[in-house]
Design a protein around this motif. Structure first.
Motif, PDB file in Angstrom:
ATOM      1  N   MET A   1       7.081   3.728  11.532  1.00  0.00           N
ATOM      2  CA  MET A   1       7.995   3.661  10.380  1.00  0.00           C
ATOM      3  C   MET A   1       7.734   4.854   9.444  1.00  0.00           C
ATOM      4  O   MET A   1       6.590   5.233   9.242  1.00  0.00           O
ATOM      5  N   ASP A   2       8.793   5.424   8.894  1.00  0.00           N
ATOM      6  CA  ASP A   2       8.630   6.520   7.943  1.00  0.00           C
ATOM      7  C   ASP A   2       7.882   6.035   6.702  1.00  0.00           C
ATOM      8  O   ASP A   2       8.010   4.873   6.321  1.00  0.00           O
ATOM      9  N   PRO A   3       7.158   6.946   6.079  1.00  0.00           N
ATOM     10  CA  PRO A   3       6.507   6.553   4.816  1.00  0.00           C
ATOM     11  C   PRO A   3       7.553   6.154   3.776  1.00  0.00           C
ATOM     12  O   PRO A   3       8.675   6.676   3.794  1.00  0.00           O
ATOM     13  N   LYS A  30      -2.656   3.396   4.606  1.00  0.00           N
ATOM     14  CA  LYS A  30      -1.712   3.102   5.687  1.00  0.00           C
ATOM     15  C   LYS A  30      -2.262   2.027   6.624  1.00  0.00           C
ATOM     16  O   LYS A  30      -1.517   1.168   7.110  1.00  0.00           O
ATOM     17  N   ARG A  35       2.215   0.991   6.539  1.00  0.00           N
ATOM     18  CA  ARG A  35       3.230   2.019   6.369  1.00  0.00           C
ATOM     19  C   ARG A  35       2.695   3.064   5.393  1.00  0.00           C
ATOM     20  O   ARG A  35       1.997   2.708   4.433  1.00  0.00           O
ATOM     21  N   THR A 321       5.470  -2.008  -1.266  1.00  0.00           N
ATOM     22  CA  THR A 321       5.760  -1.570   0.106  1.00  0.00           C
ATOM     23  C   THR A 321       5.797  -2.760   1.059  1.00  0.00           C
ATOM     24  O   THR A 321       6.647  -2.854   1.936  1.00  0.00           O
ATOM     25  N   ARG A 322       4.863  -3.679   0.866  1.00  0.00           N
ATOM     26  CA  ARG A 322       4.819  -4.868   1.725  1.00  0.00           C
ATOM     27  C   ARG A 322       6.017  -5.774   1.490  1.00  0.00           C
ATOM     28  O   ARG A 322       6.588  -6.324   2.420  1.00  0.00           O
TER      29      ARG A 322
ATOM     30  N   GLU B 329       5.497  -9.699   8.893  1.00  0.00           N
ATOM     31  CA  GLU B 329       5.039  -8.338   8.604  1.00  0.00           C
ATOM     32  C   GLU B 329       4.978  -8.033   7.111  1.00  0.00           C
ATOM     33  O   GLU B 329       4.399  -7.043   6.701  1.00  0.00           O
ATOM     34  N   GLN B 338      -4.254  -3.803   8.953  1.00  0.00           N
ATOM     35  CA  GLN B 338      -3.389  -4.148  10.076  1.00  0.00           C
ATOM     36  C   GLN B 338      -4.266  -4.360  11.315  1.00  0.00           C
ATOM     37  O   GLN B 338      -5.184  -3.575  11.567  1.00  0.00           O
TER      38      GLN B 338
END
Lengths: 441, 441
Positions: A1-3, A30, A35, A321-322, B329, B338
């Motif tokens: 996945m892209d940042p 990350k 991500r 982000t999550r 996720e 992760q």
């Protein structure tokens, strides 16, 4: 996945700290977030200065002075507002929300004053506004209050939430300095700003306390109801007398749920020297939280500085982000309680607060003066816990002497009434210095 | 929305505390979680006893002794495992996961030993296993490590994570008791169990430390690699000598990332009496965490007891209630990192650990003995930070005297080799007592 791409607004201490931490720990972050998180754009008044500060890293990020274009950029997922204050910061945060961006901010003033407006706007757009960095820097106290202690009916919070004033008070006590000298030292060491008003007058602490109070008790942010008293009038002699009596003086933010309303107050406070909170020295912060199930818990760490504050900003970036693609109802409510469940419990005016008190006054050393004073207190229903009369060697040449009285808990307005009577006595030759005592239970 | 239904397995201290807190604070919890959380079923070996304990509340909940039927009940959304141990608890947790239930547990032994198996099973089924209550009772330390400090490369954790041993050590120091007497007092006050082995030998602390280490550094739980040394052999004289030198002795769990591997160790430890951690007394817990961005943070509170532990269990129930319908996720990974990003950094054997040391030995008071000892240390490359030779009045009648040596940091195996040489000296009349010193930086 892209940042996920972050737009930084402002590149001062916290903004540059956030950039540094994100970049240095990108692999570790990350591994946790699943991500990457990268600063794609920075908006700042003086781009040339920021680019110089970025050094080698300048190539990885677009730096400019057009704040709106960062906020409006559709490739930006999260706007991190690191400007501060309640002017342009408010406009940009609301604009980011309106354009569907999630927001991370360290701006305590903005949320304490305009939180209701901002959180309502965020709710309407289904975006997150995260603000761990707004209170106590790197200490994850917002997360503890909003998520870690959800089982509890929280009873009270007492915190050292301004490092500048705690540093000054530590210096006054340890080195016997007066306030003005300690302030100059704090400024020389970078712990106080050139204009220290926000810190030393308790305003910064009150902003933070207002946010914690809302989250703890499920009430709206009500900064304008907070009682605020700073440390600029605190005399060194009171720190010394307090120590003689087993206390230390800290600038505490105290918020407590009582049957009559919520206390919300910042002022210099005597606490027992045996308490952990009393032993938090220098520029450190600590927050003690009492819950009905958990009892007392305490959270300690650095409350300011580039990287400690960035630690909280980046933790929020990871949280967003999550969760940003999750259904908004799965997220923790901004103010910990569901917005339709906020309570209208009133904030108590300071007159209606109950506390123990430290009273210092100077009297002519004549027979009967102590009897007059204790009679006034007894008539007001105020009982005395300890009384310190300085011994003869410490009596001034003119025969005057200091008396210090520690009272049991009583209503502030009763103490004020008694003080007026005491000050009217002919034998009392000074105003009465009044400080509050917190038992932390 | 209907309340989410919880099935409690076990109704001992933590189970009944959880029931009480959920019931008492149900309105407040619902205001936060946006949905009610209720215990619908309780499975317990002795239902009659549980029903008696429930009193008026017994009517609201179905109590029985069939654990499997609770785990299999399709109306139950969350199984709260409050049995403890690694036998039946493991089976029931795996069975709950297999039937698609989310699990909340306070079971540190289970996760420290079988965590890898349990988290893999949970991942495969897309369910949550939450365990805030497994470490440090009501202190939200798991949340702080997994979410609050995600910006950081965590460097080390040092914690007082067993209240029983901290109570005993406080009593030994404050009242000058020997270990056996302090243990009896702890048992009389309910701070130690009839069979105190798990607590006093450091096993309970090592379970908790193993979990924190995994979360902090992104490694699998590896309880079998932990170095564990309890307090049952600790002599009162060492507490006294340590105090004379400015230290306090605490049973610390220490885990640290080094270039050569991860330290994972529980043992009695000298720490400077000036540190906040050294001043955590009685049955309280505290965990100090060092991150590269945030610096040192500390978390303090009650580490055991019905309601403090329930505080953590219920916080997990709220978290699961919020997130259980979200895409897996979006959730925080069980071990903070992760699962595909776990590191194979090895756990260092204790011989390879670097530490400061406290060495106490008894020598015949003859010329040259100190020269022999310091020569051995110098030859081993171990430098001395402080040396205490008891003065003549404290020398025993036979002319023997105690020597205490504080060393700078050095490799454990080098100290062990030096100790063997020292013990071989004819003038050294005792074994060498070795304790580790932690600088907390």
């Amino acid at each position: 996945m892209d940042p996920i791409k972050v737009g930084l607004l402002g590149f001062g201490t916290v903004g540059s700290g956030t950039f540094t931490v994100l970049r240095r720990n990108q692999e570790e972050i990350k591994r946790r977030a699943g991500r990457g998180i990268e600063v794609a754009r920075i908006a700042v008044r003086n781009p040339a200065k920021a680019i110089a500060a970025l050094g080698d890293a300048a190539g990885s990020v677009q730096v400019g002075d057009d704040f709106n274009s960062v906020v409006d950029d559709p490739s930006i997922g999260i706007v991190a507002e690191m400007i501060g204050g309640t002017g342009i910061a408010r406009e940009l945060v609301l604009r980011a929300i309106a354009s569907g961006k999630h927001v991370v901010t360290a701006n305590k003033a903005l949320l304490a004053v305009h939180g209701t407006e901002i959180f309502a706007a965020a709710r309407a757009k289904g975006v997150m506004v995260a603000f761990e960095a707004a209170v106590a820097g790197g200490i994850p106290i917002i997360k503890a209050l909003r998520e870690g202690l959800t089982a509890n009916r929280i009873q009270c919070i007492a915190g050292i939430i301004n490092g500048t004033t705690n540093y000054i008070l530590s210096e006054m006590r340890e080195r016997g300095l007066d306030f003005a000298t300690a302030l100059k030292g704090a400024q020389a060491h970078g712990y106080a700003e050139a204009d220290p008003t926000f810190d030393i007058e308790g305003i910064d602490a009150a902003h933070k306390l207002t946010i914690m109070s809302a989250i703890a008790f499920g009430v709206p942010v009500q900064f304008d109801r907070a009682y605020i008293e700073g440390i600029s009038k605190l005399a060194g002699i009171d720190i010394k007398y307090a120590e003689d009596l087993g206390y230390r003086i800290k600038l505490l933010g105290i918020t407590r749920r009582t049957e009559r309303g919520i206390e919300l107050r910042v002022h210099p406070t005597l606490i027992s020297a045996k308490r952990l909170l009393a032993n938090v020295e220098g520029a450190m912060n600590a927050v003690e939280v009492h819950g009905d199930a958990v009892g007392a818990t305490l959270y300690y760490g650095k409350g300011a500085g580039a990287e400690p504050t960035a630690s909280a900003v980046v933790a929020d970036l990871v949280d967003v982000t999550r969760l940003h693609t999750a259904d908004p109802e799965h997220r923790v409510p901004h103010l910990a309680f569901q917005p339709q469940s906020l309570s209208d419990t009133p904030i108590l005016p300071i007159d209606e607060v109950t506390s123990g008190y430290y009273l210092r006054l100077r009297v002519a050393d004549v027979t009967g003066v102590l009897a007059d004073i204790t009679r006034i207190l007894a008539d007001a229903g105020i009982s005395i816990d300890a009384l310190l009369q300085k011994e003869s060697e410490q009596i001034a040449d003119n025969g005057e002497t200091d008396i210090v009285i520690i009272t049991h808990e009583t209503l502030e307005k009763n103490v004020n009434a008694a003080i007026a009577c005491i000050e009217a006595l002919e034998t009392v030759v000074s105003r009465v210095t009044k400080l509050r005592i917190e038992a932390l239970n």
